[in-house]
Design a protein around this motif. Structure first.
Motif, PDB file in Angstrom:
ATOM      1  N   VAL A 117      -1.396  34.997  57.931  1.00 59.89           N
ATOM      2  CA  VAL A 117      -0.612  33.586  58.430  1.00 59.89           C
ATOM      3  C   VAL A 117      -1.172  32.468  57.713  1.00 59.89           C
ATOM      4  N   MET A 145      -4.194  33.927  67.644  1.00 59.70           N
ATOM      5  CA  MET A 145      -3.780  35.239  67.181  1.00 59.70           C
ATOM      6  C   MET A 145      -4.335  36.272  68.309  1.00 59.70           C
ATOM      7  N   ALA A 181       4.364  34.075  58.227  1.00 59.78           N
ATOM      8  CA  ALA A 181       4.879  34.980  58.717  1.00 59.78           C
ATOM      9  C   ALA A 181       6.323  34.907  58.810  1.00 59.78           C
ATOM     10  N   ALA A 206      -4.638  39.586  60.020  1.00 57.18           N
ATOM     11  CA  ALA A 206      -3.491  38.875  60.542  1.00 57.18           C
ATOM     12  C   ALA A 206      -3.567  37.462  60.276  1.00 57.18           C
ATOM     13  N   VAL A 245       5.507  40.423  57.072  1.00 60.49           N
ATOM     14  CA  VAL A 245       4.165  40.861  57.764  1.00 60.49           C
ATOM     15  C   VAL A 245       3.858  42.184  57.766  1.00 60.49           C
ATOM     16  N   VAL A 270       2.268  38.677  65.370  1.00 59.11           N
ATOM     17  CA  VAL A 270       1.676  37.851  64.293  1.00 59.11           C
ATOM     18  C   VAL A 270       2.796  36.984  64.034  1.00 59.11           C
TER      19      VAL A 270
END
Ligand code: FES
Ligand code: FES
Length: 154
Positions: free
Chosen positions: A115, A88, A120, A111, A126, A147
């Motif tokens: 995920v 990420m 996502a 994030a 998202v 993301v």
């Protein structure tokens, strides 16, 4: 003062804290882990997001004593021990998902949680998943791109 013991970024920590100390204050001021930011102090911006027992939480919205016995991960604990960035973090870098960087630690921590637990699948999902994180530079499109890119890499 109350004595609390918790794990932070894989290490056991025991400290005395005032009962009213916020978890974010404990992280930044006692542990000196200043990658966790304070944007609002009122649970609105998400800059202070960390993981508590594997789920994203706003650390300005809970007391340090409430983290007694918990497993906390801050942005400093996300990269591998050898310094290899988390996918990420790489995606935020590659997709230009940050401008001033103030919101970025919280965005990244949220994030990763998003995920891991929800995937996502679309830009909309998202955006909805990160609605608790505010970017004052309004770089949302590249954040969404980052993301989704990280999610696609599995
Ligand atoms: S500082 Fe915690 S949500 Fe803004
Ligand atoms: S990159 Fe500046 S606040 Fe998000």
């Amino acid at each position: 003062m109350t004595t609390i013991t918790l794990k932070v970024n894989g290490q056991s920590v025991t400290k005395d804290v005032e009962p009213q100390t916020l978890l974010v204050e404990f992280i930044r001021e006692t542990l000196r882990l200043t990658g966790t930011h304070v944007g609002c102090d009122t649970a609105q911006c998400g800059a202070c997001t960390v993981h508590l027992n594997g789920r994203a939480v706003k650390s300005c919205n809970m007391l340090a004593v409430q983290a007694h016995g918990a497993d906390v991960m801050t942005i400093e604990g996300l990269a591998a021990a050898d310094g290899t960035l988390h996918p990420m973090q790489v995606a935020f870098n590659q997709c230009h998902g940050l401008q001033c960087g103030f919101c970025t630690p919280g965005m990244v921590m949220s994030a990763v949680d998003l995920v891991k637990h929800h995937g996502a699948a679309s830009d909309e999902s998202v955006r909805a998943g990160l609605e608790g994180n505010i970017c004052r530079c309004t770089g949302y499109q590249n954040i969404v791109k980052a993301v989704r890119s990280a999610a696609a890499q599995g």
